[in-house]
Design a protein around this motif. Structure first.
Motif, PDB file in Angstrom:
ATOM      1  N   SER A 104       0.816  -1.207   0.000  1.00 28.12           N
ATOM      2  CA  SER A 104       0.000   0.000   0.000  1.00 28.12           C
ATOM      3  C   SER A 104       0.855   1.266   0.000  1.00 28.12           C
ATOM      4  CB  SER A 104      -0.917  -0.009   1.224  1.00 28.12           C
ATOM      5  OG  SER A 104      -1.659  -1.203   1.275  1.00 28.12           O
ATOM      6  N   GLY A 105       0.293   2.338  -0.524  1.00 33.80           N
ATOM      7  CA  GLY A 105       0.984   3.610  -0.530  1.00 33.80           C
ATOM      8  C   GLY A 105       0.042   4.732  -0.912  1.00 33.80           C
ATOM      9  N   VAL A 106       0.441   5.974  -0.636  1.00 34.36           N
ATOM     10  CA  VAL A 106      -0.339   7.136  -1.028  1.00 34.36           C
ATOM     11  C   VAL A 106       0.579   8.187  -1.629  1.00 34.36           C
ATOM     12  CG1 VAL A 106      -2.137   6.738   0.700  1.00 34.36           C
ATOM     13  CG2 VAL A 106      -0.206   8.191   1.264  1.00 34.36           C
ATOM     14  N   TRP A 107       0.006   9.071  -2.449  1.00 28.30           N
ATOM     15  CA  TRP A 107       0.745  10.108  -3.146  1.00 28.30           C
ATOM     16  C   TRP A 107      -0.069  11.395  -3.094  1.00 28.30           C
ATOM     17  CZ3 TRP A 107       0.380   5.101  -4.198  1.00 28.30           C
ATOM     18  CH2 TRP A 107       1.531   4.386  -4.523  1.00 28.30           C
ATOM     19  N   ALA A 108       0.609  12.544  -3.128  1.00 28.41           N
ATOM     20  CA  ALA A 108      -0.065  13.830  -3.192  1.00 28.41           C
ATOM     21  C   ALA A 108       0.694  14.729  -4.155  1.00 28.41           C
ATOM     22  CB  ALA A 108      -0.152  14.473  -1.815  1.00 28.41           C
ATOM     23  N   PHE A 109      -0.028  15.464  -4.999  1.00 29.95           N
ATOM     24  CA  PHE A 109       0.586  16.318  -6.013  1.00 29.95           C
ATOM     25  C   PHE A 109      -0.017  17.716  -5.941  1.00 29.95           C
ATOM     26  CE2 PHE A 109       0.288  11.982  -7.751  1.00 29.95           C
ATOM     27  CZ  PHE A 109       1.639  11.685  -7.893  1.00 29.95           C
ATOM     28  N   ASP A 110       0.843  18.716  -5.981  1.00 31.74           N
ATOM     29  CA  ASP A 110       0.433  20.119  -5.954  1.00 31.74           C
ATOM     30  C   ASP A 110      -0.107  20.514  -7.322  1.00 31.74           C
ATOM     31  OD1 ASP A 110       0.187  22.847  -5.749  1.00 31.74           O
ATOM     32  OD2 ASP A 110       2.348  23.241  -5.668  1.00 31.74           O
ATOM     33  N   LEU A 111      -1.376  20.965  -7.368  1.00 31.17           N
ATOM     34  CA  LEU A 111      -1.962  21.459  -8.610  1.00 31.17           C
ATOM     35  C   LEU A 111      -1.986  22.975  -8.667  1.00 31.17           C
ATOM     36  CD1 LEU A 111      -4.985  19.001  -9.004  1.00 31.17           C
ATOM     37  CD2 LEU A 111      -2.632  18.753  -9.815  1.00 31.17           C
ATOM     38  N   GLY A 112      -1.624  23.646  -7.569  1.00 29.44           N
ATOM     39  CA  GLY A 112      -1.632  25.102  -7.531  1.00 29.44           C
ATOM     40  C   GLY A 112      -2.942  25.648  -7.004  1.00 29.44           C
ATOM     41  N   ALA A 113      -2.891  26.906  -6.547  1.00 28.30           N
ATOM     42  CA  ALA A 113      -4.074  27.615  -6.038  1.00 28.30           C
ATOM     43  C   ALA A 113      -4.770  26.817  -4.940  1.00 28.30           C
ATOM     44  CB  ALA A 113      -5.051  27.927  -7.176  1.00 28.30           C
ATOM     45  N   GLY A 114      -3.989  26.099  -4.137  1.00 30.05           N
ATOM     46  CA  GLY A 114      -4.555  25.344  -3.031  1.00 30.05           C
ATOM     47  C   GLY A 114      -5.130  24.003  -3.406  1.00 30.05           C
ATOM     48  N   GLN A 115      -5.163  23.683  -4.686  1.00 27.92           N
ATOM     49  CA  GLN A 115      -5.714  22.405  -5.123  1.00 27.92           C
ATOM     50  C   GLN A 115      -4.659  21.304  -5.016  1.00 27.92           C
ATOM     51  OE1 GLN A 115      -8.812  22.783  -8.503  1.00 27.92           O
ATOM     52  NE2 GLN A 115      -7.118  24.107  -9.085  1.00 27.92           N
ATOM     53  N   VAL A 116      -5.136  20.105  -4.702  1.00 25.31           N
ATOM     54  CA  VAL A 116      -4.248  18.966  -4.539  1.00 25.31           C
ATOM     55  C   VAL A 116      -4.858  17.763  -5.245  1.00 25.31           C
ATOM     56  CG1 VAL A 116      -3.031  17.499  -2.879  1.00 25.31           C
ATOM     57  CG2 VAL A 116      -3.600  19.844  -2.264  1.00 25.31           C
ATOM     58  N   CYS A 117      -4.007  16.964  -5.866  1.00 22.71           N
ATOM     59  CA  CYS A 117      -4.418  15.673  -6.393  1.00 22.71           C
ATOM     60  C   CYS A 117      -3.848  14.603  -5.477  1.00 22.71           C
ATOM     61  CB  CYS A 117      -3.916  15.477  -7.816  1.00 22.71           C
ATOM     62  SG  CYS A 117      -4.170  13.805  -8.448  1.00 22.71           S
ATOM     63  N   CYS A 118      -4.673  13.663  -5.055  1.00 23.21           N
ATOM     64  CA  CYS A 118      -4.238  12.600  -4.162  1.00 23.21           C
ATOM     65  C   CYS A 118      -4.524  11.246  -4.793  1.00 23.21           C
ATOM     66  CB  CYS A 118      -4.969  12.688  -2.822  1.00 23.21           C
ATOM     67  SG  CYS A 118      -4.568  14.171  -1.880  1.00 23.21           S
ATOM     68  N   ALA A 119      -3.628  10.307  -4.542  1.00 17.96           N
ATOM     69  CA  ALA A 119      -3.779   8.952  -5.046  1.00 17.96           C
ATOM     70  C   ALA A 119      -3.522   7.980  -3.919  1.00 17.96           C
ATOM     71  CB  ALA A 119      -2.817   8.693  -6.201  1.00 17.96           C
ATOM     72  N   SER A 120      -4.253   6.881  -3.915  1.00 20.33           N
ATOM     73  CA  SER A 120      -4.104   5.864  -2.892  1.00 20.33           C
ATOM     74  C   SER A 120      -4.118   4.500  -3.557  1.00 20.33           C
ATOM     75  CB  SER A 120      -5.262   5.965  -1.887  1.00 20.33           C
ATOM     76  OG  SER A 120      -5.246   4.877  -0.991  1.00 20.33           O
ATOM     77  N   PHE A 121      -3.184   3.643  -3.136  1.00 22.46           N
ATOM     78  CA  PHE A 121      -3.175   2.262  -3.611  1.00 22.46           C
ATOM     79  C   PHE A 121      -3.146   1.349  -2.397  1.00 22.46           C
ATOM     80  CE2 PHE A 121      -0.881  -1.658  -4.464  1.00 22.46           C
ATOM     81  CZ  PHE A 121      -1.629  -2.176  -5.514  1.00 22.46           C
TER      82      PHE A 121
END
Length: 540
Positions: free
Chosen positions: A388-405
């Motif tokens: 298992s793992g998780v990821w987070a990516f900065d999209l700018g303007a306070g937005q975030v993309c998150c991924a979970s496996f």
């Protein structure tokens, strides 16, 4: 510049900051973050004019032509990386008969098409734990284990051997988390590992051609080093962060300049106390450098809550940032994204209930929004850490993309669940559409890696169980509109002027299509793109 303006409309030219470098006459996208990036020449135009949320460029599917992938439970780790030419290198094990025989790399385009024949890096038995690291603009390296021997090879982006497989070191375990690697700003790659017979934590540096730089360096002698994170710094140096499983159990970090010289001394982390944990997955995600030079590390001293430790650029402890209490963080893992400060993302583990949570912090570690539960997708929490793992990516303007496996070895003999979502600045609700519990029928992934491509997409690469192939999925993760054509070159972070009205010659051959997002957010002009030309009718 190849364009004819046809109006004095004040919106015929729009200025905005660039997320990525833009060349003159590039077709330009305006994203929901308010930042610009060049349009991609391979992704259909309609998919780049994306609605909010996660939108599919390539639905998750097996990589045809790949050999069988790793069959045993392994931690998630960096098995895919964007190369200097924009293609993606995906590393996995298997020879079509035995899942632990051989180490391979498949290179695919940004839309998932195979770019080269499969590269057979090694045919050795007992292979596992592969990682892949970009080496500058032209090369990449593959690292893997043959039993307890750490091996490495270097290739050009075109698949030509630069350095044939060679031995880096004998390790203290067959566990892939006993080594890690990162590419530095000065062009070197650092490979850190727990050496055999509790030989301690050591590292070697290699240049982009695979030549050893200096000699092997011992970070801490006579210990059992595992769960190793190598964090490269913008100025060229790096931190090494590891779990120490010998004698006094704790976690430590050490700072080095680009030449591998220790800065200060080895430091025991100032966490929550207790024996902590050494498991989990994707230790590549356990540290991040912030824009002011501060460094955030996952607090591995306790498995009873989720917290992060903030240090100054010289390793001075600033504060502990408590993200969530009363959960076992060991299994689900954590991720950190630098977003005008930083955002922390956790996925509860070892059977813990409740949705993933997000917190936002200032550059100095003061909490802005705390422990917000993300609503929307149905979440599955693992009963074991497994892959298992998780990821987070900065999209700018306070937005975030998150991924979970999540790979759950106790769920009916093994099952996996993938989630990918974007959230706005309130960090509370997954924007629709999103992906949750996305399985390919009969294909059970046991480990995965998510990466954000320079074209703005997010790529999933999963390596699977016995007798099945690795899989790949590609997605856009925030709303965007074709805005127009860049008037001049601009670097990342700089302001760029974009023509939204008139006939324009384009710098490259783009996929054709009709655009009209005048009433959308972010807005885009009505227009048509055909090959290396475009005509736009403005934003009004």
């Amino acid at each position: 510049m190849g364009r004819t303006l046809q109006s004095s409309d004040p919106l015929a030219t729009v200025f905005a900051p660039c997320e990525a470098a833009i060349s003159a006459n590039d077709l330009v996208l305006l994203q929901a973050s308010g930042r610009l990036r060049p349009a991609d020449t391979q992704i259909p135009l309609a998919q780049q004019n994306a609605a909010v949320g996660v939108n599919t460029i390539r639905a998750r599917a097996v990589l045809s032509g790949a050999a069988w992938a790793t069959g045993s439970v392994e931690p998630s780790r960096r098995t895919a990386v964007e190369l200097g030419d924009g293609n993606i290198a995906c590393a996995y094990h298997g020879d079509g008969t035995t899942s632990t025989t051989g180490t391979n790399v498949m290179i695919v385009s940004p839309v998932g098409a195979r770019a080269l024949p499969v590269i057979v890096v090694s045919s050795a038995t007992g292979s596992r734990g592969c990682r892949v690291v970009r080496l500058g603009a032209a090369n990449f390296c593959v690292l893997w284990l043959e039993s307890t021997t750490l091996r490495m090879a270097v290739y050009t982006n075109g698949g030509t051997v630069v350095v044939a497989p060679f031995t880096v070191s004998a390790l203290n375990s067959t566990d892939p988390n006993y080594f890690n690697a990162a590419f530095l700003a000065n062009g070197d790659v650092v490979v850190a590992y727990g050496a055999s017979a509790t030989g301690g934590l050591r590292f070697r540096r290699y240049n982009t051609s695979g030549a050893l730089q200096g000699s092997e360096t011992t970070v801490e002698a006579s210990i059992d080093a595992r769960s190793i994170c190598v964090l490269p710094l913008a100025a060229g140096g790096f931190w090494v962060y590891w779990y120490r499983g010998t004698a006094t159990v704790n976690s430590k970090f050490a700072r080095f300049d680009a030449s591998g010289t220790l800065q200060g001394s080895v430091t025991v982390i100032s966490g929550g106390g207790g024996s902590g944990f050494n498991g989990g997955s994707a230790p590549e995600n356990w540290g991040v450098e912030l824009s002011n030079g501060n460094v955030v590390l996952l607090d591995t001293t306790t498995a009873s809550d989720v917290a992060f430790l903030l240090y100054g650029p010289t390793g001075t402890f600033v504060r502990r940032c408590l993200h969530q209490t009363g959960v076992v963080s060991e299994a689900g893992g954590v991720a950190i994204a630098a977003v005008a400060g930083f955002v922390t993302f956790s996925h509860a583990g070892n059977g813990s209930s409740g949705p993933p949570r997000l917190s936002a912090w200032t550059l100095d570690g003061l909490q802005v929004r705390g422990g917000a539960a993300v609503t929307g997708p149905t979440w599955n929490n693992p009963n074991s850490q497994s892959g298992s793992g998780v990821w987070a990516f900065d999209l700018g303007a306070g937005q975030v993309c998150c991924a979970s496996f999540v790979y759950d070895m106790y769920d009916s003999g093994g099952a996996h669940f993938c989630s990918l979502f974007s959230v706005g600045a309130d960090l509370t609700a997954a924007q629709t559409p999103f992906i949750a519990n996305n399985l390919i029928g009969g294909v059970i992934c046991i480990g995965a890696w998510f990466l954000r491509h320079s074209n703005g997409s997010v790529i999933f690469f999963g390596y699977a169980g016995q007798n099945v192939f690795p899989s790949l999925g590609i997605y856009t993760v925030q709303a965007a509109s074709v805005l127009g054509v860049a008037q001049a070159a601009a670097a990342a972070g700089a302001q760029a002027g974009v023509t939204t009205q008139g006939s324009c010659a384009l710098s490259r051959l783009y996929p054709g299509g009709v655009t009209d997002r005048r009433s959308a957010s972010p807005p885009g002009p009505q227009g048509v793109v055909a090959g290396q030309s475009a005509h736009f009718f403005g934003l009004r």
